[in-house]
Write a protein that holds these residues in place. Structure first.
Motif, PDB file in Angstrom:
ATOM      1  N   GLN A   1       0.796  -1.039  -0.066  1.00  0.00           N
ATOM      2  CA  GLN A   1      -0.019   0.197   0.023  1.00  0.00           C
ATOM      3  C   GLN A   1       0.768   1.471  -0.023  1.00  0.00           C
ATOM      4  O   GLN A   1       1.728   1.384   0.947  1.00  0.00           O
ATOM      5  CB  GLN A   1      -1.011  -0.048   1.286  1.00  0.00           C
ATOM      6  CG  GLN A   1      -1.841   1.226   1.409  1.00  0.00           C
ATOM      7  CD  GLN A   1      -2.795   1.176   2.507  1.00  0.00           C
ATOM      8  OE1 GLN A   1      -3.449   0.172   2.861  1.00  0.00           O
ATOM      9  NE2 GLN A   1      -2.759   2.278   3.191  1.00  0.00           N
TER      10      GLN A   1
ATOM     11  N   ASN B   1       0.568   5.517   0.663  1.00  0.00           N
ATOM     12  CA  ASN B   1      -0.497   6.435   1.141  1.00  0.00           C
ATOM     13  C   ASN B   1       0.309   7.710   0.482  1.00  0.00           C
ATOM     14  O   ASN B   1       1.485   8.106   0.763  1.00  0.00           O
ATOM     15  CB  ASN B   1      -0.540   6.597   2.653  1.00  0.00           C
ATOM     16  CG  ASN B   1      -1.071   5.266   3.013  1.00  0.00           C
ATOM     17  OD1 ASN B   1      -1.930   4.731   2.608  1.00  0.00           O
ATOM     18  ND2 ASN B   1      -0.377   4.740   4.298  1.00  0.00           N
TER      19      ASN B   1
ATOM     20  N   SER C   1      -0.186  11.805   0.260  1.00  0.00           N
ATOM     21  CA  SER C   1      -0.501  13.130   0.675  1.00  0.00           C
ATOM     22  C   SER C   1      -0.556  14.039  -0.338  1.00  0.00           C
ATOM     23  O   SER C   1       0.517  14.398  -0.724  1.00  0.00           O
ATOM     24  CB  SER C   1      -0.194  13.639   2.123  1.00  0.00           C
ATOM     25  OG  SER C   1      -0.744  14.837   2.435  1.00  0.00           O
TER      26      SER C   1
ATOM     27  N   SER D   1      -6.941   4.606  -7.372  1.00  0.00           N
ATOM     28  CA  SER D   1      -6.770   4.639  -5.743  1.00  0.00           C
ATOM     29  C   SER D   1      -8.017   4.162  -5.142  1.00  0.00           C
ATOM     30  O   SER D   1      -8.930   3.614  -6.012  1.00  0.00           O
ATOM     31  CB  SER D   1      -6.942   6.220  -5.505  1.00  0.00           C
ATOM     32  OG  SER D   1      -8.202   6.885  -6.081  1.00  0.00           O
TER      33      SER D   1
ATOM     34  N   HIS E   1     -12.637   4.042   1.982  1.00  0.00           N
ATOM     35  CA  HIS E   1     -11.859   4.606   2.963  1.00  0.00           C
ATOM     36  C   HIS E   1     -11.114   3.493   3.752  1.00  0.00           C
ATOM     37  O   HIS E   1     -11.459   2.619   4.292  1.00  0.00           O
ATOM     38  CB  HIS E   1     -12.745   5.368   4.149  1.00  0.00           C
ATOM     39  CG  HIS E   1     -13.655   6.381   3.492  1.00  0.00           C
ATOM     40  ND1 HIS E   1     -12.989   7.933   3.218  1.00  0.00           N
ATOM     41  CD2 HIS E   1     -14.680   6.540   3.311  1.00  0.00           C
ATOM     42  CE1 HIS E   1     -13.863   8.525   2.877  1.00  0.00           C
ATOM     43  NE2 HIS E   1     -14.959   7.825   2.685  1.00  0.00           N
TER      44      HIS E   1
ATOM     45  N   LEU F   1      -6.389   4.496   8.640  1.00  0.00           N
ATOM     46  CA  LEU F   1      -4.929   4.820   8.663  1.00  0.00           C
ATOM     47  C   LEU F   1      -4.596   4.909  10.118  1.00  0.00           C
ATOM     48  O   LEU F   1      -3.210   4.296  10.489  1.00  0.00           O
ATOM     49  CB  LEU F   1      -4.680   6.143   8.026  1.00  0.00           C
ATOM     50  CG  LEU F   1      -4.892   6.304   6.681  1.00  0.00           C
ATOM     51  CD1 LEU F   1      -4.656   7.546   5.933  1.00  0.00           C
ATOM     52  CD2 LEU F   1      -4.111   5.330   5.793  1.00  0.00           C
TER      53      LEU F   1
ATOM     54  N   TRP G   1      -9.315   8.327   8.341  1.00  0.00           N
ATOM     55  CA  TRP G   1      -9.365   7.570   7.312  1.00  0.00           C
ATOM     56  C   TRP G   1      -8.789   8.306   6.140  1.00  0.00           C
ATOM     57  O   TRP G   1      -8.525   9.453   5.947  1.00  0.00           O
ATOM     58  CB  TRP G   1     -11.004   7.517   7.016  1.00  0.00           C
ATOM     59  CG  TRP G   1     -11.488   6.891   8.055  1.00  0.00           C
ATOM     60  CD1 TRP G   1     -12.675   7.434   9.221  1.00  0.00           C
ATOM     61  CD2 TRP G   1     -12.006   5.555   8.245  1.00  0.00           C
ATOM     62  NE1 TRP G   1     -12.952   6.610   9.837  1.00  0.00           N
ATOM     63  CE2 TRP G   1     -13.035   5.264   9.347  1.00  0.00           C
ATOM     64  CE3 TRP G   1     -11.669   4.257   7.591  1.00  0.00           C
ATOM     65  CZ2 TRP G   1     -13.388   4.198   9.996  1.00  0.00           C
ATOM     66  CZ3 TRP G   1     -12.092   3.189   8.087  1.00  0.00           C
ATOM     67  CH2 TRP G   1     -13.026   2.979   9.139  1.00  0.00           C
ATOM     68  N   SER G   2      -8.445   7.477   5.027  1.00  0.00           N
ATOM     69  CA  SER G   2      -7.840   7.984   3.786  1.00  0.00           C
ATOM     70  C   SER G   2      -9.041   8.476   3.101  1.00  0.00           C
ATOM     71  O   SER G   2     -10.289   8.279   3.455  1.00  0.00           O
ATOM     72  CB  SER G   2      -7.407   6.831   2.846  1.00  0.00           C
ATOM     73  OG  SER G   2      -8.208   6.110   2.649  1.00  0.00           O
ATOM     74  N   ASP G   3      -8.858   9.363   1.944  1.00  0.00           N
ATOM     75  CA  ASP G   3      -9.676  10.024   1.253  1.00  0.00           C
ATOM     76  C   ASP G   3     -10.181   9.164   0.168  1.00  0.00           C
ATOM     77  O   ASP G   3      -9.260   8.373  -0.430  1.00  0.00           O
ATOM     78  CB  ASP G   3      -9.540  11.498   0.927  1.00  0.00           C
ATOM     79  CG  ASP G   3      -9.379  12.365   2.089  1.00  0.00           C
ATOM     80  OD1 ASP G   3     -10.459  12.665   2.966  1.00  0.00           O
ATOM     81  OD2 ASP G   3      -8.162  12.514   2.546  1.00  0.00           O
TER      82      ASP G   3
ATOM     83  N   ILE H   1      -5.549  12.546   1.551  1.00  0.00           N
ATOM     84  CA  ILE H   1      -4.538  11.312   1.763  1.00  0.00           C
ATOM     85  C   ILE H   1      -5.110  10.262   0.861  1.00  0.00           C
ATOM     86  O   ILE H   1      -6.416   9.870   1.278  1.00  0.00           O
ATOM     87  CB  ILE H   1      -4.317  11.067   3.138  1.00  0.00           C
ATOM     88  CG1 ILE H   1      -3.680  12.176   3.877  1.00  0.00           C
ATOM     89  CG2 ILE H   1      -3.277   9.868   3.282  1.00  0.00           C
ATOM     90  CD1 ILE H   1      -3.432  11.752   5.272  1.00  0.00           C
ATOM     91  N   ILE H   2      -4.539   9.901  -0.100  1.00  0.00           N
ATOM     92  CA  ILE H   2      -4.987   8.751  -1.128  1.00  0.00           C
ATOM     93  C   ILE H   2      -4.110   7.469  -0.988  1.00  0.00           C
ATOM     94  O   ILE H   2      -3.091   7.632  -0.732  1.00  0.00           O
ATOM     95  CB  ILE H   2      -4.763   9.557  -2.452  1.00  0.00           C
ATOM     96  CG1 ILE H   2      -5.758  10.898  -2.752  1.00  0.00           C
ATOM     97  CG2 ILE H   2      -5.511   8.140  -3.520  1.00  0.00           C
ATOM     98  CD1 ILE H   2      -7.352  10.766  -2.555  1.00  0.00           C
ATOM     99  N   CYS H   3      -4.972   6.344  -0.958  1.00  0.00           N
ATOM    100  CA  CYS H   3      -4.363   5.130  -0.711  1.00  0.00           C
ATOM    101  C   CYS H   3      -4.406   4.572  -2.122  1.00  0.00           C
ATOM    102  O   CYS H   3      -5.393   4.351  -2.738  1.00  0.00           O
ATOM    103  CB  CYS H   3      -4.973   4.327   0.245  1.00  0.00           C
ATOM    104  SG  CYS H   3      -4.878   4.805   2.004  1.00  0.00           S
TER     105      CYS H   3
END
Length: 168
Positions: A47, A49, A51, A78, A82, A85, A98-100, A115-117
């Protein structure tokens, strides 16, 4: 020509020039493209992450509908959900960072810091440049972005802790 006629021609010419300037300025402001910057990245097993700082200086709101990461010969979208994190207990309540996810709405003349995963990255090797493909208001862009900061786990916890305390 009388003085009155000369003055009225000058006033009409100035009004025309001002309205032309206003029309050009309005057209320009409506068509300013959003800009994407990478603030930091954090890699955990399969993964990544990321920003982002998304800046929209246009006079119209923009919607970022999809974000893809070019990974070797693969293109990975992506996360559609969610991702959890970080979770902490603050004031006897559990708070979760949570991620966005997309879509991300960016109002006119403002910015956003999601913040994208990117999950399930196979054979991914983090380099100094990430190639992101993103779609804003139906238009596809491809951009190579510099990675200036790769956060270790301890700094990632500090960044997420700050986000927990200031966004909830």
């Amino acid at each position: 020509m009388t003085l009155y006629e000369i003055i009225s021609v000058i006033v009409a010419s100035l009004a025309f020039l001002l309205s032309l300037y206003s029309a050009i300025n309005t057209y320009y402001e409506k068509h300013i493209k959003i800009k994407l910057y990478i603030r930091w990245v954090h890699e955990v097993s399969t993964q990544l992450n990321v920003s982002l700082l998304i800046s929209n200086m246009s006079s119209r709101p923009a919607t970022l509908t999809h974000i893809f990461l070019k990974n070797n010969d693969d293109i990975v979208e992506s996360s559609w959900h969610h991702a959890r994190l970080l979770s902490q207990t603050i004031d006897n309540k559990e708070k979760i960072c949570w991620s966005d996810v997309t879509p991300i709405n960016i109002p006119a003349r403002s910015s956003s810091s999601p913040i994208i995963c990117f999950q399930h990255l196979n054979n991914f090797k983090l380099t100094n440049n990430l190639i992101l493909i993103y779609i804003v208001d139906g238009v596809r862009y491809e951009q190579s972005l510099n990675v200036n900061r790769v956060l270790p786990n301890s700094d990632m916890l500090i960044a997420l802790d700050y986000q927990l305390k200031h966004n909830n």
